[in-house]
Write an enzyme that holds these catalytic residues in place. Sequence first.
Site, PDB file in Angstrom:
ATOM      1  N   LYS A  25       0.838  -1.216   0.000  1.00 19.19           N
ATOM      2  CA  LYS A  25       0.000   0.000   0.000  1.00 19.19           C
ATOM      3  C   LYS A  25       0.865   1.256   0.000  1.00 19.19           C
ATOM      4  O   LYS A  25       0.630   2.178  -0.776  1.00 19.19           O
ATOM      5  CB  LYS A  25      -0.889  -0.039   1.257  1.00 19.19           C
ATOM      6  CG  LYS A  25      -1.378   1.303   1.770  1.00 19.19           C
ATOM      7  CD  LYS A  25      -2.201   1.108   3.024  1.00 19.19           C
ATOM      8  CE  LYS A  25      -2.449   2.359   3.827  1.00 19.19           C
ATOM      9  NZ  LYS A  25      -1.292   2.851   4.590  1.00 19.19           N
ATOM     10  N   ASN A  26       1.878   1.275   0.877  1.00 14.50           N
ATOM     11  CA  ASN A  26       2.642   2.511   1.037  1.00 14.50           C
ATOM     12  C   ASN A  26       3.676   2.725  -0.062  1.00 14.50           C
ATOM     13  O   ASN A  26       4.406   3.716  -0.042  1.00 14.50           O
ATOM     14  CB  ASN A  26       3.288   2.564   2.422  1.00 14.50           C
ATOM     15  CG  ASN A  26       2.226   2.739   3.516  1.00 14.50           C
ATOM     16  OD1 ASN A  26       1.084   3.065   3.226  1.00 14.50           O
ATOM     17  ND2 ASN A  26       2.611   2.503   4.760  1.00 14.50           N
ATOM     18  N   CYS A 125      -5.266   7.171   8.828  1.00 14.25           N
ATOM     19  CA  CYS A 125      -5.665   6.676  10.142  1.00 14.25           C
ATOM     20  C   CYS A 125      -5.576   7.791  11.161  1.00 14.25           C
ATOM     21  O   CYS A 125      -4.682   8.625  11.114  1.00 14.25           O
ATOM     22  CB  CYS A 125      -4.730   5.546  10.561  1.00 14.25           C
ATOM     23  SG  CYS A 125      -4.974   4.063   9.611  1.00 14.25           S
ATOM     24  N   ARG A 130      -0.832  14.379  13.162  1.00 12.96           N
ATOM     25  CA  ARG A 130      -0.110  13.944  11.964  1.00 12.96           C
ATOM     26  C   ARG A 130       0.115  15.185  11.100  1.00 12.96           C
ATOM     27  O   ARG A 130      -0.716  15.524  10.248  1.00 12.96           O
ATOM     28  CB  ARG A 130      -0.894  12.888  11.188  1.00 12.96           C
ATOM     29  CG  ARG A 130      -1.169  11.636  11.966  1.00 12.96           C
ATOM     30  CD  ARG A 130      -1.757  10.548  11.102  1.00 12.96           C
ATOM     31  NE  ARG A 130      -0.755   9.954  10.222  1.00 12.96           N
ATOM     32  CZ  ARG A 130      -1.009   8.949   9.378  1.00 12.96           C
ATOM     33  NH1 ARG A 130      -2.226   8.457   9.299  1.00 12.96           N
ATOM     34  NH2 ARG A 130      -0.057   8.461   8.606  1.00 12.96           N
ATOM     35  N   ASP A 317       3.413   0.656  12.281  1.00  8.37           N
ATOM     36  CA  ASP A 317       2.222  -0.008  11.718  1.00  8.37           C
ATOM     37  C   ASP A 317       2.090  -1.454  12.208  1.00  8.37           C
ATOM     38  O   ASP A 317       1.051  -2.088  12.009  1.00  8.37           O
ATOM     39  CB  ASP A 317       2.254   0.044  10.186  1.00  8.37           C
ATOM     40  CG  ASP A 317       2.130   1.464   9.662  1.00  8.37           C
ATOM     41  OD1 ASP A 317       1.822   2.371  10.454  1.00  8.37           O
ATOM     42  OD2 ASP A 317       2.354   1.675   8.448  1.00  8.37           O
ATOM     43  N   ARG A 409      -9.172  -0.593   3.960  1.00  4.53           N
ATOM     44  CA  ARG A 409      -8.306   0.456   3.404  1.00  4.53           C
ATOM     45  C   ARG A 409      -6.942  -0.127   3.031  1.00  4.53           C
ATOM     46  O   ARG A 409      -6.311   0.353   2.099  1.00  4.53           O
ATOM     47  CB  ARG A 409      -8.049   1.556   4.452  1.00  4.53           C
ATOM     48  CG  ARG A 409      -9.072   2.641   4.545  1.00  4.53           C
ATOM     49  CD  ARG A 409      -8.538   3.781   5.411  1.00  4.53           C
ATOM     50  NE  ARG A 409      -7.227   4.186   4.951  1.00  4.53           N
ATOM     51  CZ  ARG A 409      -6.217   4.570   5.721  1.00  4.53           C
ATOM     52  NH1 ARG A 409      -6.360   4.641   7.017  1.00  4.53           N
ATOM     53  NH2 ARG A 409      -5.059   4.907   5.211  1.00  4.53           N
TER      54      ARG A 409
END
Length: 431
Positions: A25-26, A125, A130, A317, A409
């Site tokens: 994903k990242n 999230c 952030r 994570d 997600r």
Amino acid sequence: MGQEVRYRVRGGHALNGTAFIQGAKNAVLPMIGAALLASKGRTVLRNVPVIEDVRRALELAEYVGARVEFHEAERTIVIDATTLGDSSRAVLPAEIASRFRGSVLFVPALMHRMGRARIEGVGGCNLGSRNLDFHYRGFARLGAEVTEDPERNHINVKAENLRGGRLYLDTPSHTGTENLIMAAVLTPGTTVIEHAALEPEVLDVIEFLGSMGAKISGGGTGLITVEGVEELTAVEHTVMSDRIDAGVFAMMTAATGGDVSLVGANLDHLGVARWKLEQMGVQFTQQGAVLRVRRDPSVPLRPINAVTSPFPGFATDLQSPLMALATLAEGESYIHEAIYDGRFALADELNKMGAKIEVDGTRAIVHGPTALRGTEVIAHDLRSGAAAILAGLVAEGETIVAPAYPVDRGHSQFANRLSALGADVVREEVN
Ligand SMILES: CC(=O)N[C@H]1[C@@H](OP(=O)(O)OP(=O)(O)OC[C@H]2O[C@@H](n3ccc(=O)[nH]c3=O)[C@H](O)[C@@H]2O)O[C@H](CO)[C@@H](O)[C@@H]1O
Ligand SMILES: C=C(OP(=O)(O)O)C(=O)O
């Protein structure tokens, strides 16, 4: 009342067999942003995870003027960004952009292809504060005009007369590094980024941009140099495998005392998490592109101390699944969440299942072992949802994890992949 989508887990089955680790994903999210920098050709991304964040990213790419196709069965995206340029579409609208963190990675493409960007929201999230100040400060040091519209809570970036510069990050921000690299690749002159992130996904993004024609050196050293080029061309790239997905499956295997081969997982990408899990009693064997994970169910898990930090440190994570795993260990585990100031929402959920976790700010003590009991728990964010499912795999009775969206997600086909290993997990819609 609308429909709710949730995960229902019945515990008590050890995981055994083969699991296919999804594409990262990242890595894919910045690559979708980077694909929009290409003024020629069509980008093909392979090994794309079929997750909600990718769907949102593609909606956003279409919104700003690209043509996109997501061939989900083939896990392949095709992006044609030659159509970008209408500056009236240089907007990241809140209704899409505030649903995922990766939306901030579209700003460089809008800056370069349309001369400006308006950011109406950035999601992700909810983990406490952030900030995005490193991103905006870096764009400004490259010559962009960054202004805030406090009434609407929008950020406007005007990108005329960009030129290379010397940038630094106070902490090695993951998306901050990717965003500043993407801003620099089409900016005339040399840009140097100090204290850059070392995450494997950042290196994959650098490789992708390099094959598009970007000139980037120093990836993985913390000091990145970018020589601006005039244009980038679309290419084909296979997204690296997702180390967090691999870590979650490894911890689920450990929790249940199973034996699972993770296809595509790379032990080196787990960083410190590998050593922490080994100390707890998990066995890893890398067999080429397959990582075998085992845990002898007759030997109790040992407790652990872990502090989250940027790669190769213990990945934040993976902190939630580690907390869930630590509830099963014999003794006291200590977890310090040093990246985010609000990433312990899981503790209350696990306590509802019978765990004994004390939280003091960004530090938690987990008193194990606990015989967890199934109940209804909240998925506050992506990884706490995954961790609650992990707890459900070993809990007595039934665990309901809702809503499903935060998990969807970032983890592709979670229930199907777990069921293939012998777990009893369904993703269901209820009225
Ligand atoms: C889409 C994506 O890739 N998400 C990952 C990325 O998020 P993301 O890139 O958002 O995380 P960062 O590395 O930027 O953030 C780490 C810390 O730095 C702070 N910070 C960051 C930027 C900034 O401009 N100012 C600032 O103060 C943040 O508040 C946070 O406390 O890296 C995180 C840390 O590995 C992971 O948890 C996320 O899964
Ligand atoms: C925090 C995460 O993601 P994001 O940055 O996309 O919110 C995550 O992947 O656990």
